[in-house]
Design a protein around this motif. Sequence first.
Motif, mmCIF file in Angstrom:
data_model
loop_
_atom_site.group_PDB
_atom_site.id
_atom_site.type_symbol
_atom_site.label_atom_id
_atom_site.label_comp_id
_atom_site.label_asym_id
_atom_site.label_seq_id
_atom_site.Cartn_x
_atom_site.Cartn_y
_atom_site.Cartn_z
ATOM 1 N N TYR A 155 0.833 -1.205 0.000
ATOM 2 C CA TYR A 155 0.000 0.000 0.000
ATOM 3 C C TYR A 155 0.869 1.257 0.000
ATOM 4 C CZ TYR A 155 -4.063 -2.935 0.960
ATOM 5 O OH TYR A 155 -5.058 -3.874 0.870
ATOM 6 N N VAL A 156 2.004 1.216 0.689
ATOM 7 C CA VAL A 156 2.921 2.359 0.688
ATOM 8 C C VAL A 156 3.410 2.634 -0.728
ATOM 9 C CG1 VAL A 156 5.197 3.174 1.422
ATOM 10 C CG2 VAL A 156 3.663 2.120 3.091
ATOM 11 N N ILE A 157 3.870 1.588 -1.410
ATOM 12 C CA ILE A 157 4.386 1.745 -2.775
ATOM 13 C C ILE A 157 3.287 2.235 -3.711
ATOM 14 C CG2 ILE A 157 5.395 0.528 -4.740
ATOM 15 C CD1 ILE A 157 7.278 0.955 -2.338
ATOM 16 N N LYS A 158 2.096 1.702 -3.549
ATOM 17 C CA LYS A 158 0.969 2.126 -4.397
ATOM 18 C C LYS A 158 0.667 3.605 -4.180
ATOM 19 C CE LYS A 158 -3.912 1.148 -5.336
ATOM 20 N NZ LYS A 158 -5.082 0.294 -4.970
ATOM 21 N N ALA A 159 0.704 4.040 -2.914
ATOM 22 C CA ALA A 159 0.418 5.442 -2.601
ATOM 23 C C ALA A 159 1.490 6.356 -3.166
ATOM 24 C CB ALA A 159 0.309 5.621 -1.085
ATOM 25 N N LEU A 160 2.760 5.963 -3.060
ATOM 26 C CA LEU A 160 3.845 6.794 -3.576
ATOM 27 C C LEU A 160 3.807 6.866 -5.100
ATOM 28 C CD1 LEU A 160 6.814 5.733 -1.254
ATOM 29 C CD2 LEU A 160 5.249 7.666 -1.025
ATOM 30 N N ARG A 161 3.429 5.769 -5.732
ATOM 31 C CA ARG A 161 3.285 5.779 -7.192
ATOM 32 C C ARG A 161 2.162 6.734 -7.599
ATOM 33 N NH1 ARG A 161 2.193 0.721 -7.883
ATOM 34 N NH2 ARG A 161 4.293 -0.003 -8.376
ATOM 35 N N GLN A 162 1.081 6.704 -6.828
ATOM 36 C CA GLN A 162 -0.073 7.548 -7.132
ATOM 37 C C GLN A 162 0.228 9.018 -6.856
ATOM 38 O OE1 GLN A 162 -4.057 6.474 -5.487
ATOM 39 N NE2 GLN A 162 -3.944 8.458 -4.474
ATOM 40 N N ASP A 163 0.883 9.299 -5.730
ATOM 41 C CA ASP A 163 1.100 10.681 -5.303
ATOM 42 C C ASP A 163 2.221 11.378 -6.068
ATOM 43 O OD1 ASP A 163 -0.872 10.158 -3.529
ATOM 44 O OD2 ASP A 163 0.335 10.358 -1.716
ATOM 45 N N PHE A 164 3.283 10.636 -6.375
ATOM 46 C CA PHE A 164 4.466 11.258 -6.964
ATOM 47 C C PHE A 164 4.724 10.849 -8.413
ATOM 48 C CE2 PHE A 164 5.225 11.097 -2.375
ATOM 49 C CZ PHE A 164 5.578 12.412 -2.109
ATOM 50 N N GLY A 165 4.002 9.846 -8.894
ATOM 51 C CA GLY A 165 4.257 9.363 -10.244
ATOM 52 C C GLY A 165 5.575 8.626 -10.361
ATOM 53 N N THR A 166 6.054 8.078 -9.237
ATOM 54 C CA THR A 166 7.334 7.369 -9.226
ATOM 55 C C THR A 166 7.199 6.002 -9.901
ATOM 56 O OG1 THR A 166 7.939 8.459 -7.158
ATOM 57 C CG2 THR A 166 9.185 6.490 -7.745
ATOM 58 N N ASP A 167 8.170 5.656 -10.718
ATOM 59 C CA ASP A 167 8.181 4.364 -11.401
ATOM 60 C C ASP A 167 8.800 3.319 -10.471
ATOM 61 O OD1 ASP A 167 8.381 2.194 -13.051
ATOM 62 O OD2 ASP A 167 9.934 3.042 -14.350
ATOM 63 N N PHE A 168 7.968 2.402 -9.966
ATOM 64 C CA PHE A 168 8.435 1.358 -9.064
ATOM 65 C C PHE A 168 8.541 0.005 -9.767
ATOM 66 C CE2 PHE A 168 7.179 4.382 -5.774
ATOM 67 C CZ PHE A 168 8.170 4.189 -4.820
ATOM 68 N N SER A 169 8.677 0.014 -11.081
ATOM 69 C CA SER A 169 8.750 -1.254 -11.807
ATOM 70 C C SER A 169 9.976 -2.068 -11.403
ATOM 71 C CB SER A 169 8.768 -0.993 -13.323
ATOM 72 O OG SER A 169 9.867 -0.170 -13.689
ATOM 73 N N GLY A 170 11.027 -1.413 -10.921
ATOM 74 C CA GLY A 170 12.233 -2.128 -10.500
ATOM 75 C C GLY A 170 12.201 -2.602 -9.066
ATOM 76 N N TYR A 171 11.141 -2.271 -8.336
ATOM 77 C CA TYR A 171 11.027 -2.653 -6.926
ATOM 78 C C TYR A 171 10.653 -4.130 -6.806
ATOM 79 C CZ TYR A 171 8.795 -3.047 -2.325
ATOM 80 O OH TYR A 171 8.415 -3.442 -1.064
ATOM 81 N N LYS A 172 11.402 -4.861 -5.999
ATOM 82 C CA LYS A 172 11.141 -6.287 -5.770
ATOM 83 C C LYS A 172 10.880 -6.513 -4.282
ATOM 84 C CE LYS A 172 12.127 -7.034 -10.094
ATOM 85 N NZ LYS A 172 11.029 -7.255 -11.063
ATOM 86 N N ALA A 173 9.637 -6.817 -3.944
ATOM 87 C CA ALA A 173 9.248 -6.949 -2.536
ATOM 88 C C ALA A 173 10.018 -8.043 -1.820
ATOM 89 C CB ALA A 173 7.742 -7.200 -2.442
#
Length: 208
Positions: A142-160
Amino acid sequence: MTYCVQSLLFLCLYFLLHYQIKDRLLRKWSGLVFLTGGLILILWLPYMMLFFSTPIISIGTFLIGVGLFVTQNKYRRLRPGSPLHPLWRVSTNLADDFPFDPDMQQLLDVLHEEIGLPRYRAIGLDTAINLDLGCGRREARYVIKALRQDFGTDFSGYKAWRYFPRPMFDRLPGRWGNGGVGEIPLTIGMLYQAIKARRWDTRALERF
């Protein structure tokens, strides 16, 4: 044809409410009202069919309630210029090198809403949300989803899996150990740098 028209009307009503109700509590309680009303209508469906020849009203009301309730947090984020997060007023809780800017303010707000920030514990850029603050895999999603939504950050490289054990290993303490898979610190500083760069670069951020 009647079914299609009624379904379209309920769909339009949902999208109208979805984009107009932005207050978190109003969205939550509106969802509960529609959800409860829909359940009641579904239970009374045999009697409803005496007056209406379609179950769309009861089902549509229920689905609108579900949609509003599960998205109750969609518009809850702080915007630039919003009042400062309470942690910003307690300087002893923040490390000396902590950046004071709107991006960090909003990041703290997201973290506080999703995982809760301790009131009496020092917070720094090296504070790991997974190891120090007890953030789990689900909360981090949910944190990553919120940051993607709020800042437009590309988290495609993030591996949980680098920061959180896979679900099957959650109950095996010490399974990885010594900074292995699932135990790499996911720090506030890493999230902050990703926001600034607008992308998640695992190699660069883990050296931060």
